[in-house]
Design an enzyme around this catalytic site. Structure first.
Site, short mmCIF file in Angstrom:
data_model
loop_
_atom_site.label_atom_id
_atom_site.label_comp_id
_atom_site.label_asym_id
_atom_site.label_seq_id
_atom_site.Cartn_x
_atom_site.Cartn_y
_atom_site.Cartn_z
N LYS A 1 47.66 41.23 33.25
CA LYS A 1 47.45 42.30 34.38
C LYS A 1 48.35 42.65 35.07
O LYS A 1 49.33 41.93 35.49
CB LYS A 1 46.15 41.56 35.35
CG LYS A 1 45.37 42.29 36.19
CD LYS A 1 44.31 41.47 36.78
CE LYS A 1 43.51 42.26 37.91
NZ LYS A 1 42.50 41.66 38.34
N SER B 1 38.16 43.77 38.77
CA SER B 1 39.30 44.99 38.60
C SER B 1 40.12 44.48 37.37
O SER B 1 40.87 45.52 37.04
CB SER B 1 40.02 44.62 39.84
OG SER B 1 40.61 42.97 39.87
N SER C 1 36.60 39.60 39.30
CA SER C 1 37.32 40.38 38.50
C SER C 1 37.69 40.10 37.28
O SER C 1 38.30 40.98 36.49
CB SER C 1 38.52 40.89 39.50
OG SER C 1 38.31 41.71 40.55
#
Lengths: 481, 99
Positions: free
Chosen positions: A74, A149, A173
């Site tokens: 990420k 996210s 997330s």
């Protein structure tokens, strides 16, 4: 034979050990796959092909636990010398001078880092739509969001653009995008994995964790990244078990709690049916199932949006145009430079959360909001303490609905926040929780179920998840791209 | 709990070093008011004798390392991302008034 890119890490390791494939062959195939699919999915924001191919060749024949296995990170996890932007304009051009601890551990284990995954800006969102690079698409239906996210990480795993991925989870997330993309996502216990080098959103809630194609890979990846780190004073000095050993197909006598407060209005009927039949399956395999109560569940979202935004507003004060990233031109003095830089660099959702958090911490409001929320957080934590006296793990839906349409909730922040209703409590209480595939809607969208356990009892989660997974075929299904 | 209007939002924006135009101010005021009204649900709970949780791990203690020198980032690495620099310093606009 199946394509190499569609395999799991444990399967690839087996093939590499037998000499049936090489890290270079895997990496070559994977980058062709990215080239073919990512125009549609938009999961990868930085493609590290050149370095990755070199590292793949170098990792051939090495012994690390992830030797030659590709991993996508990420974009809020620091990799020395590589772009790390949190999908925000304010970090444009930033290349960290050091590796995050998880990055170093992956490199030490021989993993091949292939690039950075899209995300909501600073992890503020549940849909990947607040990214400065534009939204990632759900591989099962590109008109829909992949969740957020860590939407880029989950979409990349689901579309076979990576073998393994790391995400971060502050209020769901990792788990919510894993559920909406039909893959496995684990938020470890707070303190299990070092946060050093994870660009902070809410420091008392954030954890890094694996997003993978099956439970065995999640256990493997967690075994590599977990552990005490002197660079993170909130990481906990407890021995790291070999989580792969917890993968037993046996739930006899396992006590599963099903909280009545989670099956309420707003929960999609198909999601409810899938989760209930998953619980029934585990019962038929020997688990004991009981209804439990987590009475403060309805206050979790309110508590979270005070605690998380307050901590975020404080953490994001460091983005001021002085040391890294964007600096606005034509400032008349220092304060004006801060204001112009921050106003140009942050997107709408980041501004909204900074405003809410600053308000909750400001003079005259601190007791009414921040302190009040911290007290309710105690009540939520106590609910779990009590529940775990009667059960070993808790099963719930991960998300109230399957993936929604792109744009559906962008004008209504509150309805977006409510999509995290089932995942937020684990962060507030610091507990480990996984999402695994447990069905599909009539429209063919994946449905995920969440399994929570006591702090540092990831092993029970793996046991329950593995047993369910190996008794079903949901996790094997992949979208056509 | 108190509600929020555009005057307060403007003040809070300044505290957070953000500048909002009129359209943003109106939009954020409305959205924050509706979020705060949802959040006010917390007042239903009596928390008079509840100890606040600042961290999920109740065992958390402050950690100190030994005061021994060790290698840290050198000036070149520390300044590598600076938008503006001069010698071994971050360069910023004028701070003090006057010339």
């Amino acid at each position: 034979m199946e394509n190499l890119y569609s395999l799991t890490a444990h399967k690839l390791k087996e093939l590499m050990t037998k000499g049936e494939t090489t890290p270079a062959a895997v990496a070559e195939q994977l980058f062709s796959r990215i080239e073919k699919c990512d125009g549609k999915i938009k999961a990868v924001v930085f493609n590290g092909k050149d370095n990755a191919l070199k590292n793949a060749v170098a990792s051939s024949g090495k012994n690390g636990r992830l030797a030659g296995v590709p991993v996508l990170l990420k974009d809020n996890i620091c990799v020395k010398g590589e772009p790390t932007t949190c999908a925000s304009k304010i970090l444009a051009g930033f290349r960290p001078p050091y590796d995050a601890t998880v990055t170093r551990k992956l490199k030490d284990a021989g993993a091949v880092l292939i690039g950075k995954a899209n995300m909501d800006e600073f992890a503020f969102g549940s849909s990947c739509e607040t990214s400065c690079y534009g939204p990632t698409k759900n591989p099962w239906d590109t008109a829909r969001i992949p969740g957020g996210s860590s939407g880029g990480s989950a979409a990349a795993v689901a579309s076979d653009e990576t073998i393994l991925a790391l995400g971060s989870d502050t209020g769901g997330s990792i788990r919510q995008p894993a559920a909406l993309c039909g893959v496995v996502g684990l938020k470890p216990t707070y303190g299990r994995v070092s946060r050093y080098g994870l660009i902070a959103f809410a420091s008392s809630l954030d954890q890094i964790g694996p997003i993978t194609k099956d439970t065995e890979d999640a256990a493997l990846l967690l075994s590599v990244i977990a552990g005490y780190d002197e660079m993170d004073s909130t990481s906990v000095d407890l021995p790291v078990p070999d989580y792969s050993k917890a993968l037993t197909k046996n739930v006899k006598g396992l006590r599963i709690g099903v909280p009545k407060e989670y099956f309420i209005e707003g929960l999609d009927k198909e999601v409810e049916a899938s989760v209930r039949s998953a619980v029934a399956l585990l019962k038929s395999l020997g688990a004991e199932v009981k209804e439990i109560s987590l009475p403060h569940t309805e206050y979790a979202v309110s508590t979270y949006y005070i605690v998380a935004t307050a901590e975020a507003s404080s953490n994001l004060a460091r983005f001021d145009g002085v040391q890294y990233g964007l600096r606005a031109d034509n400032a008349k003095d220092m304060i004006d430079m801060y204001i112009k830089t921050r106003s140009q660099g942050f997107g709408n959702e980041a501004k909204r959360r900074i405003l809410l958090g600053t308000y909750c911490l400001s003079t005259g409001y601190y007791d009414a909001y921040y302190l009040k929320a911290q007290k309710v957080r105690t009540k939520i934590r106590e609910d779990f303490d009590k529940a775990f006296r009667a059960c070993d793990c808790i099963i719930t839906p991960t998300s109230p609905t399957p993936a929604f349409k792109i744009g559906e909730k962008t004008n209504d922040p509150l309805s977006m926040y409510l999509s995290d209703i089932y995942t937020i409590p684990a962060n507030l209480a610091g507990l480990p929780a996984i999402s695994i595939p447990c069905g599909f809607s009539k429209e063919g969208l994946p449905i995920g179920m969440q399994i929570l356990a006591k702090a540092f009892d990831e092993e029970t989660i793996f046991r329950a998840a593995y047993t369910f997974e190996q008794s079903t075929e949901f996790y094997r299904k992949r979208p056509k791209i | 709990m108190k509600t929020i209007d555009s005057k307060i939002v403007k003040h809070v924006a300044h505290l957070a070093r953000l500048e909002l135009d009129d359209k943003e101010l109106k939009e954020y005021s409305g959205q924050l008011a509706s979020i705060l009204s949802y959040i006010s649900k917390l007042n239903e709970i009596d928390t008079a004798n509840v100890v606040p949780t600042s961290h999920a791990l109740t065992t958390l203690k402050n950690v100190f390392r030994k005061d021994v020198p060790r290698k840290s980032l050198g000036p070149d690495e520390a300044l590598a991302n600076a938008p503006s620099k001069e010698d071994d310093f971050f360069r910023v606009p004028q701070i003090l008034e006057g010339k």
